[in-house]
Design an enzyme around this catalytic site. Structure first.
Site, PDB file in Angstrom:
ATOM      1  N   GLU A 115      -9.234  -2.612  -3.719  1.00  0.00           N
ATOM      2  CA  GLU A 115      -8.291  -1.970  -4.618  1.00  0.00           C
ATOM      3  C   GLU A 115      -9.026  -1.591  -5.898  1.00  0.00           C
ATOM      4  O   GLU A 115      -9.418  -2.453  -6.682  1.00  0.00           O
ATOM      5  CB  GLU A 115      -7.089  -2.890  -4.918  1.00  0.00           C
ATOM      6  CG  GLU A 115      -6.245  -3.150  -3.688  1.00  0.00           C
ATOM      7  CD  GLU A 115      -4.863  -3.724  -3.973  1.00  0.00           C
ATOM      8  OE1 GLU A 115      -4.485  -3.829  -5.152  1.00  0.00           O
ATOM      9  OE2 GLU A 115      -4.166  -4.058  -2.991  1.00  0.00           O
ATOM     10  N   GLU A 132      -4.060 -10.810  -1.281  1.00  0.00           N
ATOM     11  CA  GLU A 132      -4.158 -11.452  -2.603  1.00  0.00           C
ATOM     12  C   GLU A 132      -3.582 -12.862  -2.605  1.00  0.00           C
ATOM     13  O   GLU A 132      -2.888 -13.247  -3.551  1.00  0.00           O
ATOM     14  CB  GLU A 132      -3.405 -10.613  -3.660  1.00  0.00           C
ATOM     15  CG  GLU A 132      -3.849  -9.197  -3.783  1.00  0.00           C
ATOM     16  CD  GLU A 132      -2.991  -8.394  -4.768  1.00  0.00           C
ATOM     17  OE1 GLU A 132      -1.931  -8.882  -5.196  1.00  0.00           O
ATOM     18  OE2 GLU A 132      -3.386  -7.277  -5.106  1.00  0.00           O
TER      19      GLU A 132
END
Ligand SMILES: *[C@@H]1O[C@H](CO)[C@@H](O)[C@H](O)[C@H]1NC(C)=O
Ligand SMILES: *[C@@H]1O[C@H](CO)[C@@H](O)[C@H](O)[C@H]1NC(C)=O
Ligand SMILES: *[C@@H]1O[C@H](CO)[C@@H](O)[C@H](O)[C@H]1NC(C)=O
Length: 658
Positions: free
Chosen positions: A276, A200
């Protein structure tokens, strides 16, 4: 074992799946005729060794599961019809001190969790493929996003950037880690099919693609030949990747169509993967317990499978942030908006913290088998591990705060307060976890003197004058606006109503977890540079500093227990003995609702924190493998003057609303 409804379900599913037992295992199917290639994204769908595959993955972290139960949890994951397990790699577990590595035989304090290769091999044995996300930054709701706290001893270090000092530590760590991962790659006969580079990065406050390129180069030079990927949220993903070098995956909360549609435009003619997808969510102290509706989850999950897309359920099984490993959010970095994450990482996941099946689990099993194109053998869900409500036990020992300090091996004399990370202990790696005590002796304290600590404390401070606790315990979120807690700046407290001479002042500062995302740069704990301590107008100096780390070996060595005193004057350790005289040694929860604020140790292992007035977590999961026949030592560190009267057990976890 008793015949249960679950056995009946397994039996029924076996019948409905018909010849399931005759189907090839995943490895038989994908390695038939030899292994020629790994995971490929050279077309709009994944292939593995030349055969089509959709990745149905579940996240579980080896460092959040008792190693004795890794196999149970992996087997339950495979039995849900999933073909892959995903895990982060936690640098702070594997290099707890500067240059001290542990990958399973290093004997470090948290070394029980360090056998990464063991976990990955076990996954393969349970017929699972593996996705590894080695960071070095992982986030993961873990202390400092997985970074070891000793990095901070280097003044000016810029973690998560191309800073030369930081990158040299990453290289040294990867020199140890990558050979282990490399051996376990799919094309070498192992289970690893994909390795994610960083995590991320698009959400970082200092996006540095030179850093990302540097990490990528290290991973490639370290012999990783399987598919390399990145993961980001919609809107941030163009900055958190290396176009052309990394296969991009995304995070999906809701809106599968919108997310997959946008990803397809950004990265055409490639398979789509939600690295995710959240079946639940994490809990913070002072907040509500987070749950996610099963029906909504099932709806989104089916949309992903029907697209057809690949998925990693984050988390499939959350587990527990053992010890003091939980992360936190700290807002803009000055701690005013600090928000620690609970020890329980149940996550409202398909497999609960204690490994129970949930309605989400059953839905995953059904839907995954419905959409899976590859016909492979799916095992039956294993029997659940029974839980037991052991009889409540009375307290049989106490160490007062002074008794505790006497047993602390290191004692640092310093003119100025030092943060945990700057303490000259652990071969100059500082203190990572626990509490630090700042003691000042020989003080003259006139009546109505005011103690002021400038800045925000990191994260709570208890004040003792001559061994007597004078600050308030944290029994409700409202107290966060009082002296002693992180929210207020320049907090002050009146020390005594009478004149005291030659008095001893103790400041017990608790580290409640370092920030794991957002502003992760200033992470010092204890009394930090901004925390000057004033008695009235005078700045105090000449401190004796006691690091209270609560390492397992130290916990087990605690001695000189006295009897429990009728009334308390300060925080203390309380001991109880759970004697198990039969062979029914199994999981349980400890119910901490009768206690106020602190943490619990069982047979040396720190289970986690409790804060009964702050919710939502009220119980601590105690895995059976950590108990033994005979005596088991349970120790509670209680901050307040009101210890519970007993240790009470519960069959199930309890969450409440603060
Ligand atoms: C693999 O998947 C693609 C896309 O769905 C399909 O066109 C192709 O026929 C599949 N190949 C096999 C062998 O099933
Ligand atoms: C805290 O004290 C500092 C000086 O030590 C001052 O600059 C700051 O404004 C004070 N903050 C508050 C909220 O009073
Ligand atoms: C625990 O006690 C043993 C034996 O007395 C000693 O060798 C060891 O250093 C102690 N460990 C700690 C952490 O104090």
């Amino acid at each position: 074992m008793a015949f249960s409804f679950r056995n009946l379900l397994s039996l029924l599913s076996l019948i409905t799946l018909g010849v399931s037992a005759d189907l090839p295992t995943l490895y038989e199917y994908y390695t038939e005729g030899g292994i020629n290639s790994g995971l490929s994204v050279d077309q709009s769908y994944f292939t593995l060794n030349g055969k089509n595959i959709s990745i149905y993955s579940g996240a579980m972290h080896y460092f959040r599961i008792p190693p004795e139960l890794w196999q149970d949890r992996l087997r339950k994951l495979r039995a849900a019809g999933l073909n892959t397990v995903e895990t982060y790699v936690a640098w702070n577990i594997h290099e707890p001190q500067d240059g001290v590595f542990d990958f399973g035989d290093g004997g470090t304090d948290l070394g029980a969790w360090a056998d990464l290769a063991g976990f990955i091999n076990l996954a393969q044995q349970e017929d699972l493929l593996v996705i590894v996300r080695p960071g070095p930054y992982i986030g993961a709701d873990l202390d400092f996003g997985g970074f070891p706290s000793w990095l901070l001893k280097n003044d000016g270090i810029e973690v998560r950037t191309n800073d030369a000092t930081f990158m040299s530590y990453v290289q040294r760590y990867f020199d140890q880690l990558l050979p282990i991962l490399s051996e376990l790659q799919f094309t070498k006969g192992g289970p690893i099919i994909m390795v994610q580079v960083e995590n991320e990065l698009g959400f970082s406050l200092r996006i540095d693609t030179d850093y990302l390129q540097g990490v990528y180069d290290m991973i490639v030079a370290g012999g990783i030949v399987e598919l390399l990927s990145s993961c980001d949220g919609i809107g941030t993903w163009t900055t958190g990747t290396l176009p052309g070098l990394l296969f991009q995956t995304i995070e999906v909360t809701v809106d599968v169509q919108g997310n997959f549609g946008a990803l397809e435009e950004l990265q055409p003619n490639k398979p789509l993967m939600a690295m995710e997808f959240y079946p639940g969510w994490l809990d913070h102290w002072t907040d509500q317990h987070q749950t996610k509706d099963t029906k909504a989850f099932v709806d989104y999950y089916e949309q992903i499978l029907a697209w057809p897309g690949s998925v990693n359920l984050y988390m499939f099984h959350g587990g527990t942030s053992w010890g003091f490993l939980n992360g936190a959010s700290n807002g803009n970095g000055d701690n005013a908006q600090f928000l620690p994450i609970t020890s329980s990482y149940d996550y409202d996941a398909p497999l609960s913290e204690a490994g129970d099946y949930t309605a989400k689990y059953d839905a995953i099993r059904e839907l995954t088998q419905k959409y899976s194109a590859a016909e492979t053998y799916t095992p039956d869900p294993p029997q659940l591990i029974d839980r037991r409500v052991y009889s409540s036990v009375d307290l049989n020992g106490q160490l007062t705060f002074e008794d505790i300090l006497r047993q602390v091996p290191d004692k640092i004399e310093s003119d100025v307060t030092l943060s945990m990370e700057k303490l000259p202990i652990n071969q100059n790696s500082g203190q990572s976890y626990g509490y630090t005590v700042y003691r000042r002796e020989g003080l003259n304290i006139p009546a109505n003197s005011v103690l002021t600590i400038t800045g925000h404390v990191r994260d709570t401070v208890m004040v003792l004058v001559n061994g007597v606790l004078i600050s308030n315990a944290l029994t409700s979120s409202d107290h966060l606006n009082d002296f002693g807690f992180w929210r207020i700046e320049n907090g002050s407290i009146t020390l005594t109503t009478e004149d005291l001479s030659d008095a001893t002042l103790d400041l017990i500062v608790e580290n409640w977890g370092r920030s794991c995302y957002g502003n992760i740069y200033y992470q010092f704990k204890g009394l930090v540079d901004a925390n000057q301590v004033f008695l009235n107008e005078e700045e105090l100096s000449a401190w004796t500093i006691y690091p209270l780390e609560f390492k397992q070996s130290w916990n087990r060595n605690l001695t000189d227990w006295g009897s429990v005193e009728e009334s308390q004057s300060g925080p203390a350790l309380y001991k109880a003995t759970l004697a198990i005289d039969d062979d029914d040694i199994t999981d349980t929860f400890i119910d901490m609702r009768g206690w106020v604020r602190g943490f619990v140790i069982v047979n040396g292992i720190v289970l986690g924190r409790y804060a009964s007035g702050l919710g939502p977590q009220q119980t601590l999961y105690l895995p059976g493998p950590w108990l033994q026949k005979g005596d088991n030592e349970i120790i509670v560190f209680e901050h307040s003057l009101q210890p519970g009267s007993q240790i009470v057990f519960s069959k199930d976890s309890i969450f409440n609303t603060p």
